[in-house]
Design a protein around this motif. Structure first.
Motif, PDB file in Angstrom:
ATOM      1  N   THR A  15       1.136  -1.429  -0.043  1.00 22.59           N
ATOM      2  CA  THR A  15       0.174   0.509  -0.284  1.00 22.59           C
ATOM      3  C   THR A  15       0.814   1.446   0.293  1.00 22.59           C
ATOM      4  N   PHE A  16       2.199   1.421   0.650  1.00 25.26           N
ATOM      5  CA  PHE A  16       2.627   2.639   0.980  1.00 25.26           C
ATOM      6  C   PHE A  16       3.614   2.484  -0.502  1.00 25.26           C
ATOM      7  N   THR A  17       3.873   1.230  -1.492  1.00 26.99           N
ATOM      8  CA  THR A  17       4.552   1.669  -2.361  1.00 26.99           C
ATOM      9  C   THR A  17       3.258   2.432  -3.142  1.00 26.99           C
ATOM     10  N   LYS A  18       2.349   1.461  -3.589  1.00 25.42           N
ATOM     11  CA  LYS A  18       1.269   2.534  -4.699  1.00 25.42           C
ATOM     12  C   LYS A  18       1.699   3.725  -3.855  1.00 25.42           C
ATOM     13  N   THR A  19       1.142   4.112  -3.053  1.00 22.53           N
ATOM     14  CA  THR A  19       0.590   5.730  -2.972  1.00 22.53           C
ATOM     15  C   THR A  19       1.989   6.441  -2.920  1.00 22.53           C
ATOM     16  N   LEU A  20       3.034   6.084  -2.935  1.00 21.18           N
ATOM     17  CA  LEU A  20       4.471   6.371  -3.534  1.00 21.18           C
ATOM     18  C   LEU A  20       4.536   6.576  -4.937  1.00 21.18           C
ATOM     19  N   LYS A  21       3.943   5.734  -5.653  1.00 17.43           N
ATOM     20  CA  LYS A  21       4.401   5.331  -6.638  1.00 17.43           C
ATOM     21  C   LYS A  21       2.880   6.980  -7.426  1.00 17.43           C
ATOM     22  N   ALA A  22       1.623   6.926  -7.469  1.00 24.62           N
ATOM     23  CA  ALA A  22       0.919   7.496  -7.562  1.00 24.62           C
ATOM     24  C   ALA A  22       0.980   8.780  -6.638  1.00 24.62           C
ATOM     25  N   GLU A  23       1.948   9.338  -6.070  1.00 25.96           N
ATOM     26  CA  GLU A  23       1.900  10.805  -5.779  1.00 25.96           C
ATOM     27  C   GLU A  23       2.779  11.099  -5.782  1.00 25.96           C
ATOM     28  N   GLN A  24       4.345  10.448  -6.543  1.00 25.65           N
ATOM     29  CA  GLN A  24       5.093  10.626  -6.407  1.00 25.65           C
ATOM     30  C   GLN A  24       5.861  10.552  -7.411  1.00 25.65           C
ATOM     31  N   VAL A  25       5.926   9.544  -8.839  1.00 26.08           N
ATOM     32  CA  VAL A  25       6.581   9.118  -9.568  1.00 26.08           C
ATOM     33  C   VAL A  25       6.127   8.794 -10.223  1.00 26.08           C
ATOM     34  N   ASN A  26       4.833   8.466 -10.501  1.00 26.84           N
ATOM     35  CA  ASN A  26       4.366   8.728 -11.780  1.00 26.84           C
ATOM     36  C   ASN A  26       3.704   9.942 -12.587  1.00 26.84           C
ATOM     37  N   GLY A  27       4.070  10.223 -14.118  1.00 25.22           N
ATOM     38  CA  GLY A  27       4.277  10.879 -14.236  1.00 25.22           C
ATOM     39  C   GLY A  27       4.861  12.382 -14.430  1.00 25.22           C
ATOM     40  N   ARG A  28       5.954  11.950 -13.548  1.00 27.36           N
ATOM     41  CA  ARG A  28       7.466  12.387 -12.995  1.00 27.36           C
ATOM     42  C   ARG A  28       8.463  12.598 -14.017  1.00 27.36           C
ATOM     43  N   ALA A  29       8.930  13.333 -14.395  1.00 27.94           N
ATOM     44  CA  ALA A  29      10.597  13.666 -15.256  1.00 27.94           C
ATOM     45  C   ALA A  29      10.967  14.131 -14.392  1.00 27.94           C
ATOM     46  N   PHE A  30      11.937  13.710 -13.416  1.00 25.39           N
ATOM     47  CA  PHE A  30      13.087  14.356 -12.926  1.00 25.39           C
ATOM     48  C   PHE A  30      14.364  14.355 -13.485  1.00 25.39           C
ATOM     49  N   THR A  31      15.166  15.548 -13.085  1.00 25.47           N
ATOM     50  CA  THR A  31      15.880  15.891 -14.022  1.00 25.47           C
ATOM     51  C   THR A  31      17.384  15.000 -13.605  1.00 25.47           C
ATOM     52  N   ASP A  32      17.627  14.420 -12.937  1.00 26.85           N
ATOM     53  CA  ASP A  32      18.758  13.235 -11.900  1.00 26.85           C
ATOM     54  C   ASP A  32      18.145  12.600 -10.838  1.00 26.85           C
ATOM     55  N   LEU A  33      19.222  12.296 -10.757  1.00 23.77           N
ATOM     56  CA  LEU A  33      18.579  10.766 -10.109  1.00 23.77           C
ATOM     57  C   LEU A  33      18.502  11.056  -8.372  1.00 23.77           C
ATOM     58  N   GLY A  34      19.621  12.575  -7.702  1.00 22.31           N
ATOM     59  CA  GLY A  34      19.350  13.411  -6.924  1.00 22.31           C
ATOM     60  C   GLY A  34      18.255  13.730  -6.534  1.00 22.31           C
ATOM     61  N   GLU A  35      17.715  14.585  -7.694  1.00 21.63           N
ATOM     62  CA  GLU A  35      16.644  14.954  -7.432  1.00 21.63           C
ATOM     63  C   GLU A  35      15.432  13.847  -7.259  1.00 21.63           C
ATOM     64  N   ALA A  36      15.468  12.824  -7.911  1.00 24.38           N
ATOM     65  CA  ALA A  36      14.573  11.858  -7.403  1.00 24.38           C
ATOM     66  C   ALA A  36      14.608  11.263  -5.496  1.00 24.38           C
ATOM     67  N   HIS A  37      16.060  11.255  -5.437  1.00 19.72           N
ATOM     68  CA  HIS A  37      16.060  10.913  -4.029  1.00 19.72           C
ATOM     69  C   HIS A  37      15.363  11.693  -3.355  1.00 19.72           C
TER      70      HIS A  37
END
Length: 58
Positions: A15-37
């Protein structure tokens, strides 16, 4: 420990992983790995604070 294949075995983590992906990752383009972190760590920190507040700890 429950037997293999139990659908409730890892429900909180999934459930946590699903929420993380939905709210922070899906559809977002990070400029680099540091920004994603930074974004993901900020999200996790906020969730931990919410949990502590709900318990009256923080």
């Amino acid at each position: 420990m429950s037997r293999p294949g139990n659908p409730f075995d890892n429900a909180k983590a999934e459930t946590f992983t699903k929420t993380l992906k939905a709210e922070q990752v899906n559809g977002r383009a990070f400029t680099d790995l540091g920004e994603a972190h930074r974004h993901i760590n900020s999200f996790i920190g906020g969730r931990v604070q919410q949990g502590a507040s709900a318990l009256g700890v923080g």
